[in-house]
Design a protein around this motif. Structure first.
Motif, PDB file in Angstrom:
ATOM      1  N   LEU A  79       8.511   8.344  -7.414  1.00  8.63           N
ATOM      2  CA  LEU A  79       7.337   7.813  -6.725  1.00  8.63           C
ATOM      3  C   LEU A  79       7.702   7.430  -5.292  1.00  8.63           C
ATOM      4  O   LEU A  79       8.793   6.938  -5.028  1.00  8.63           O
ATOM      5  N   SER A  80       6.788   7.644  -4.401  1.00  2.65           N
ATOM      6  CA  SER A  80       6.969   7.261  -3.007  1.00  2.65           C
ATOM      7  C   SER A  80       5.814   6.352  -2.626  1.00  2.65           C
ATOM      8  O   SER A  80       4.656   6.685  -2.870  1.00  2.65           O
ATOM      9  N   GLY A  81       6.120   5.208  -2.080  1.00  2.00           N
ATOM     10  CA  GLY A  81       5.043   4.291  -1.743  1.00  2.00           C
ATOM     11  C   GLY A  81       5.514   3.175  -0.847  1.00  2.00           C
ATOM     12  O   GLY A  81       6.556   3.253  -0.207  1.00  2.00           O
ATOM     13  N   THR A  82       4.741   2.112  -0.860  1.00  4.23           N
ATOM     14  CA  THR A  82       5.000   0.945  -0.036  1.00  4.23           C
ATOM     15  C   THR A  82       5.302  -0.239  -0.940  1.00  4.23           C
ATOM     16  O   THR A  82       4.657  -0.421  -1.964  1.00  4.23           O
ATOM     17  N   VAL A  83       6.276  -1.041  -0.526  1.00  4.34           N
ATOM     18  CA  VAL A  83       6.629  -2.246  -1.270  1.00  4.34           C
ATOM     19  C   VAL A  83       6.580  -3.423  -0.293  1.00  4.34           C
ATOM     20  O   VAL A  83       7.181  -3.369   0.782  1.00  4.34           O
ATOM     21  N   VAL A  84       5.848  -4.463  -0.680  1.00  8.58           N
ATOM     22  CA  VAL A  84       5.782  -5.683   0.135  1.00  8.58           C
ATOM     23  C   VAL A  84       5.975  -6.889  -0.780  1.00  8.58           C
ATOM     24  O   VAL A  84       5.721  -6.819  -1.982  1.00  8.58           O
ATOM     25  N   ILE A  85       6.406  -7.976  -0.178  1.00  6.02           N
ATOM     26  CA  ILE A  85       6.556  -9.202  -0.967  1.00  6.02           C
ATOM     27  C   ILE A  85       5.236  -9.961  -0.946  1.00  6.02           C
ATOM     28  O   ILE A  85       4.578 -10.065   0.094  1.00  6.02           O
ATOM     29  N   GLN A  86       4.858 -10.476  -2.100  1.00  5.04           N
ATOM     30  CA  GLN A  86       3.614 -11.226  -2.213  1.00  5.04           C
ATOM     31  C   GLN A  86       3.877 -12.725  -2.341  1.00  5.04           C
ATOM     32  O   GLN A  86       3.161 -13.535  -1.780  1.00  5.04           O
ATOM     33  N   ARG A  87       4.903 -13.073  -3.096  1.00  9.48           N
ATOM     34  CA  ARG A  87       5.210 -14.477  -3.359  1.00  9.48           C
ATOM     35  C   ARG A  87       6.711 -14.646  -3.405  1.00  9.48           C
ATOM     36  O   ARG A  87       7.427 -13.783  -3.903  1.00  9.48           O
ATOM     37  N   GLY A 145      10.878 -13.622  -6.626  1.00  8.48           N
ATOM     38  CA  GLY A 145       9.879 -13.010  -5.765  1.00  8.48           C
ATOM     39  C   GLY A 145       8.984 -12.063  -6.535  1.00  8.48           C
ATOM     40  O   GLY A 145       9.429 -11.419  -7.490  1.00  8.48           O
ATOM     41  N   THR A 146       7.739 -12.001  -6.133  1.00  3.71           N
ATOM     42  CA  THR A 146       6.808 -11.035  -6.692  1.00  3.71           C
ATOM     43  C   THR A 146       6.551  -9.993  -5.619  1.00  3.71           C
ATOM     44  O   THR A 146       6.153 -10.330  -4.498  1.00  3.71           O
ATOM     45  N   TYR A 147       6.794  -8.748  -5.975  1.00  3.15           N
ATOM     46  CA  TYR A 147       6.621  -7.629  -5.051  1.00  3.15           C
ATOM     47  C   TYR A 147       5.425  -6.797  -5.493  1.00  3.15           C
ATOM     48  O   TYR A 147       5.184  -6.632  -6.688  1.00  3.15           O
ATOM     49  N   VAL A 148       4.685  -6.290  -4.518  1.00  2.00           N
ATOM     50  CA  VAL A 148       3.553  -5.416  -4.799  1.00  2.00           C
ATOM     51  C   VAL A 148       3.899  -4.024  -4.261  1.00  2.00           C
ATOM     52  O   VAL A 148       4.301  -3.892  -3.096  1.00  2.00           O
ATOM     53  N   ALA A 149       3.773  -3.049  -5.129  1.00  2.00           N
ATOM     54  CA  ALA A 149       4.006  -1.662  -4.740  1.00  2.00           C
ATOM     55  C   ALA A 149       2.692  -0.908  -4.803  1.00  2.00           C
ATOM     56  O   ALA A 149       1.877  -1.139  -5.706  1.00  2.00           O
ATOM     57  N   THR A 150       2.481  -0.028  -3.843  1.00  2.00           N
ATOM     58  CA  THR A 150       1.327   0.859  -3.864  1.00  2.00           C
ATOM     59  C   THR A 150       1.823   2.281  -3.615  1.00  2.00           C
ATOM     60  O   THR A 150       2.792   2.478  -2.859  1.00  2.00           O
ATOM     61  N   VAL A 151       1.184   3.215  -4.255  1.00  2.00           N
ATOM     62  CA  VAL A 151       1.493   4.627  -4.039  1.00  2.00           C
ATOM     63  C   VAL A 151       0.187   5.344  -3.760  1.00  2.00           C
ATOM     64  O   VAL A 151      -0.862   4.990  -4.323  1.00  2.00           O
ATOM     65  N   PRO A 152       0.221   6.330  -2.893  1.00  2.00           N
ATOM     66  CA  PRO A 152      -1.011   7.108  -2.642  1.00  2.00           C
ATOM     67  C   PRO A 152      -1.457   7.780  -3.935  1.00  2.00           C
ATOM     68  O   PRO A 152      -0.631   8.268  -4.707  1.00  2.00           O
ATOM     69  N   ARG A 153      -2.733   7.774  -4.189  1.00  2.00           N
ATOM     70  CA  ARG A 153      -3.257   8.376  -5.427  1.00  2.00           C
ATOM     71  C   ARG A 153      -2.869   9.840  -5.566  1.00  2.00           C
ATOM     72  O   ARG A 153      -2.625  10.317  -6.645  1.00  2.00           O
TER      73      ARG A 153
END
Length: 156
Positions: A79-87, A145-153
């Motif tokens: 998977l290729s996507g974006t990872v950011v920290i949320q908390r 830490g809680t990380y949020v990942a998103t991937v393009p559909r």
């Protein structure tokens, strides 16, 4: 930016090229695999006035260790996507007076599977990770830490 088979040297190259604070901290990637990600940074570049590790450096190192683990997990699963920290939460336990070592161990398999399943189904998922910080022998701080990942559909 997919790098199937992400290795410690490749992750270190990416961090140093793409994340300017990683260069300033002097980060090296010691380990990057399915079980753990371990980052190191020299005390000399990250010390405070008392000669121990600066809390901001420990926090940055911890966040990058979690981010790197999450990002490498995506890579290992194609998977290729974006990872950011949320908390983020950091508990300081004792001063760190040697080389800074951050270890992000893999979460339980069921949590990682749930994370990956959510990414495949909804293109967005959260993953809670824990990082221990210290001098390699003694723990000086614990990070969650809680990380949020998103991937393009269309990339699923």
């Amino acid at each position: 930016m997919l790098h199937r088979g992400l290795t410690a040297p490749l992750l270190q190259e990416i961090l140093l090229r793409e994340v300017p604070p990683a260069r300033a901290l002097g980060i090296t990637v010691e380990r990057c695999d399915a079980r753990a990600l371990v980052l190191r940074a020299p005390l000399e570049l990250n010390r405070n006035l008392t000669g121990t590790a600066f809390g901001g450096s420990l926090a940055s190192l911890a966040m990058l260790a979690g981010w790197g683990f999450c990002w490498s997990a995506l890579d290992r699963h194609g998977l290729s996507g974006t990872v950011v920290i949320q908390r983020a939460e950091l508990q300081f336990l004792r001063p760190v007076d040697g080389e800074l070592v951050a270890r992000c161990s893999a979460p339980p398999d069921t949590e990682l599977e749930t994370f990956l399943y959510a990414l495949e189904r909804r293109a967005r998922a959260r993953l809670a990770l824990e990082v221990t910080l210290g001098d390699g022998e003694r723990t000086g701080a614990r990070f969650t830490g809680t990380y949020v990942a998103t991937v393009p559909r269309d990339a699923q």
